[in-house]
Design a protein around this motif. Structure first.
Motif, PDB file in Angstrom:
ATOM      1  N   GLY A  81       0.836  -1.205   0.000  1.00  0.00           N
ATOM      2  CA  GLY A  81       0.000   0.000   0.000  1.00  0.00           C
ATOM      3  C   GLY A  81       0.859   1.238   0.000  1.00  0.00           C
ATOM      4  O   GLY A  81       2.082   1.164  -0.113  1.00  0.00           O
ATOM      5  N   PRO A  82       0.230   2.369   0.163  1.00  0.00           N
ATOM      6  CA  PRO A  82       1.012   3.617   0.150  1.00  0.00           C
ATOM      7  C   PRO A  82       1.950   3.719   1.343  1.00  0.00           C
ATOM      8  O   PRO A  82       2.985   4.362   1.275  1.00  0.00           O
ATOM      9  N   ARG A  83       1.576   3.059   2.483  1.00  0.00           N
ATOM     10  CA  ARG A  83       2.435   3.116   3.670  1.00  0.00           C
ATOM     11  C   ARG A  83       2.625   1.727   4.261  1.00  0.00           C
ATOM     12  O   ARG A  83       1.754   0.868   4.179  1.00  0.00           O
ATOM     13  N   SER A  84       3.802   1.519   4.871  1.00  0.00           N
ATOM     14  CA  SER A  84       4.144   0.221   5.454  1.00  0.00           C
ATOM     15  C   SER A  84       3.738   0.182   6.920  1.00  0.00           C
ATOM     16  O   SER A  84       3.208   1.156   7.463  1.00  0.00           O
ATOM     17  N   LYS A  85       4.007  -0.936   7.582  1.00  0.00           N
ATOM     18  CA  LYS A  85       3.696  -1.059   9.004  1.00  0.00           C
ATOM     19  C   LYS A  85       4.574  -0.136   9.856  1.00  0.00           C
ATOM     20  O   LYS A  85       4.297   0.085  11.036  1.00  0.00           O
ATOM     21  N   PHE A  86       5.662   0.407   9.250  1.00  0.00           N
ATOM     22  CA  PHE A  86       6.524   1.339   9.983  1.00  0.00           C
ATOM     23  C   PHE A  86       5.973   2.765   9.933  1.00  0.00           C
ATOM     24  O   PHE A  86       6.539   3.675  10.534  1.00  0.00           O
ATOM     25  N   GLY A  87       4.901   2.941   9.161  1.00  0.00           N
ATOM     26  CA  GLY A  87       4.310   4.269   9.024  1.00  0.00           C
ATOM     27  C   GLY A  87       4.978   5.110   7.961  1.00  0.00           C
ATOM     28  O   GLY A  87       4.684   6.294   7.811  1.00  0.00           O
ATOM     29  N   THR A  88       5.905   4.518   7.223  1.00  0.00           N
ATOM     30  CA  THR A  88       6.620   5.238   6.177  1.00  0.00           C
ATOM     31  C   THR A  88       6.098   4.824   4.818  1.00  0.00           C
ATOM     32  O   THR A  88       5.539   3.742   4.649  1.00  0.00           O
ATOM     33  N   LYS A  89       6.334   5.679   3.823  1.00  0.00           N
ATOM     34  CA  LYS A  89       5.763   5.417   2.510  1.00  0.00           C
ATOM     35  C   LYS A  89       6.501   4.279   1.801  1.00  0.00           C
ATOM     36  O   LYS A  89       7.691   4.049   2.003  1.00  0.00           O
ATOM     37  N   VAL A  90       5.752   3.569   0.974  1.00  0.00           N
ATOM     38  CA  VAL A  90       6.320   2.511   0.140  1.00  0.00           C
ATOM     39  C   VAL A  90       6.699   3.144  -1.191  1.00  0.00           C
ATOM     40  O   VAL A  90       5.878   3.795  -1.830  1.00  0.00           O
ATOM     41  N   GLU A  91       7.960   2.979  -1.609  1.00  0.00           N
ATOM     42  CA  GLU A  91       8.450   3.630  -2.817  1.00  0.00           C
ATOM     43  C   GLU A  91       9.255   2.665  -3.681  1.00  0.00           C
ATOM     44  O   GLU A  91       9.724   1.633  -3.197  1.00  0.00           O
ATOM     45  N   PRO A  92       9.422   2.976  -4.964  1.00  0.00           N
ATOM     46  CA  PRO A  92      10.215   2.099  -5.843  1.00  0.00           C
ATOM     47  C   PRO A  92      11.641   1.947  -5.332  1.00  0.00           C
ATOM     48  O   PRO A  92      12.173   2.852  -4.675  1.00  0.00           O
ATOM     49  N   ILE A  93      12.236   0.823  -5.633  1.00  0.00           N
ATOM     50  CA  ILE A  93      13.590   0.555  -5.164  1.00  0.00           C
ATOM     51  C   ILE A  93      14.585   1.530  -5.792  1.00  0.00           C
ATOM     52  O   ILE A  93      14.590   1.747  -6.993  1.00  0.00           O
ATOM     53  N   ASP A  94      15.407   2.118  -4.938  1.00  0.00           N
ATOM     54  CA  ASP A  94      16.558   2.917  -5.355  1.00  0.00           C
ATOM     55  C   ASP A  94      17.785   2.178  -4.846  1.00  0.00           C
ATOM     56  O   ASP A  94      18.075   2.213  -3.646  1.00  0.00           O
ATOM     57  N   PRO A  95      18.506   1.451  -5.720  1.00  0.00           N
ATOM     58  CA  PRO A  95      19.619   0.622  -5.264  1.00  0.00           C
ATOM     59  C   PRO A  95      20.655   1.373  -4.436  1.00  0.00           C
ATOM     60  O   PRO A  95      21.182   0.845  -3.460  1.00  0.00           O
ATOM     61  N   PHE A  96      20.934   2.642  -4.807  1.00  0.00           N
ATOM     62  CA  PHE A  96      21.942   3.408  -4.073  1.00  0.00           C
ATOM     63  C   PHE A  96      21.471   3.700  -2.651  1.00  0.00           C
ATOM     64  O   PHE A  96      22.195   3.498  -1.683  1.00  0.00           O
ATOM     65  N   LYS A  97      20.225   4.171  -2.526  1.00  0.00           N
ATOM     66  CA  LYS A  97      19.700   4.478  -1.200  1.00  0.00           C
ATOM     67  C   LYS A  97      19.555   3.215  -0.353  1.00  0.00           C
ATOM     68  O   LYS A  97      19.828   3.225   0.854  1.00  0.00           O
ATOM     69  N   LEU A  98      19.134   2.128  -0.981  1.00  0.00           N
ATOM     70  CA  LEU A  98      18.958   0.875  -0.258  1.00  0.00           C
ATOM     71  C   LEU A  98      20.272   0.418   0.353  1.00  0.00           C
ATOM     72  O   LEU A  98      20.301  -0.123   1.458  1.00  0.00           O
ATOM     73  N   LYS A  99      21.374   0.647  -0.336  1.00  0.00           N
ATOM     74  CA  LYS A  99      22.677   0.173   0.129  1.00  0.00           C
ATOM     75  C   LYS A  99      23.412   1.198   0.992  1.00  0.00           C
ATOM     76  O   LYS A  99      24.074   0.837   1.965  1.00  0.00           O
ATOM     77  N   ASN A 100      23.281   2.474   0.663  1.00  0.00           N
ATOM     78  CA  ASN A 100      24.156   3.478   1.278  1.00  0.00           C
ATOM     79  C   ASN A 100      23.484   4.467   2.226  1.00  0.00           C
ATOM     80  O   ASN A 100      24.173   5.079   3.040  1.00  0.00           O
ATOM     81  N   PHE A 101      22.155   4.628   2.122  1.00  0.00           N
ATOM     82  CA  PHE A 101      21.499   5.655   2.931  1.00  0.00           C
ATOM     83  C   PHE A 101      21.098   5.077   4.290  1.00  0.00           C
ATOM     84  O   PHE A 101      20.216   4.219   4.369  1.00  0.00           O
ATOM     85  N   LYS A 102      21.740   5.553   5.360  1.00  0.00           N
ATOM     86  CA  LYS A 102      21.453   5.054   6.704  1.00  0.00           C
ATOM     87  C   LYS A 102      21.483   6.199   7.716  1.00  0.00           C
ATOM     88  O   LYS A 102      22.193   7.180   7.526  1.00  0.00           O
ATOM     89  N   LYS A 103      20.717   6.014   8.753  1.00  0.00           N
ATOM     90  CA  LYS A 103      20.754   6.948   9.874  1.00  0.00           C
ATOM     91  C   LYS A 103      21.701   6.359  10.914  1.00  0.00           C
ATOM     92  O   LYS A 103      21.589   5.181  11.265  1.00  0.00           O
TER      93      LYS A 103
END
Length: 241
Positions: A150-172
């Motif tokens: 759906g538009p939002r996941s169980k974490f309350g954040t939006k579901v978006e298309p995969i961005d390989p760079f962000k998936l691998k490198n973007f972290k808090k």
């Protein structure tokens, strides 16, 4: 040793291996030179080897067949006692017509089972990834998730298309004075965001904040001196008395 049609396939394999081995041992890779070389180490005549080359490699001579003794000598050149030893160490028993029949039935059965599983209706759990073709922010990293959630996941954040760079490198991340904030050239390696509670959040890549979608700012010496703690108070780093 009687050589049947199925054995002939194995013999073709043996001949290919014999000439491949010879190529690693001799400077010239011509048919004539390789046959001469193999002849020196196998007690086979170079003419026999040339005919084998034509039949099994060049596919120029479909007539004639290697004698059993010649096949044994080829196997010995490859390091085996004889043809039977080669088969024992390189192949399982060849399938008979009866085995082939049962094998075919088994394959058909497996294909039917796969088809049934694929067509069987499934209950979709919106909190689990069915195809994992999208991603969502989960506290400190992006994780894979189904786009069907759906538009939002169980974490309350939006579901978006995969961005390989962000998936691998973007972290808090959490930082302290030991964190490397800049490259040797002075370029930032950390970006930050000041939330509504005036707390600083740190990220490993530039871009938008995954929740507020506000632009992250690159780290500066002022932010480091003002907000970054001197060290990380990790209880696991101390001995218990």
């Amino acid at each position: 040793m009687y050589i049947n049609t199925m054995d002939d396939k194995r013999i073709e394999e043996i001949v290919l291996k014999v000439f491949e081995k010879a190529k690693g041992e001799h400077a010239s890779h011509s048919r004539f030179a390789l046959s001469k070389h193999i002849s020196l180490f196998s007690n086979l005549s170079s003419k026999t080897l040339e005919r084998a080359y034509d039949k099994y490699i060049n596919k120029q001579n479909e007539t004639g067949q290697l004698q059993a003794e010649s096949v044994d000598l080829l196997c010995q050149y490859l390091g085996f006692k004889n043809y039977a030893d080669y088969v024992k160490n390189n192949h399982e028993e060849l399938p008979t017509k009866k085995n082939i029949k049962y094998l075919s039935l088994g394959v058909i059965g497996i294909l039917l089972m796969v088809l049934i599983v694929k067509l069987w209706p499934k209950k979709v759990d919106k909190n689990t990834a069915q195809d994992e073709s999208c991603m969502t922010w989960a506290d400190s990293i992006y994780v894979l998730i189904s786009c069907e959630v759906g538009p939002r996941s169980k974490f309350g954040t939006k579901v978006e298309p995969i961005d390989p760079f962000k998936l691998k490198n973007f972290k808090k991340i959490k930082v302290n004075m030991a964190t490397r904030f800049f490259t040797e050239d002075g370029n930032p390696m950390i970006w930050y965001y000041k939330n509504k509670d005036k707390e600083i959040e740190y990220f490993t890549s530039p871009g938008l904040h995954p929740i507020t979608e506000e632009t992250l700012r690159k780290i500066t010496p002022y932010i480091i001196e003002t907000y970054v703690p001197l060290h990380s108070n990790n209880p696991d780093s101390f001995l218990n008395e």
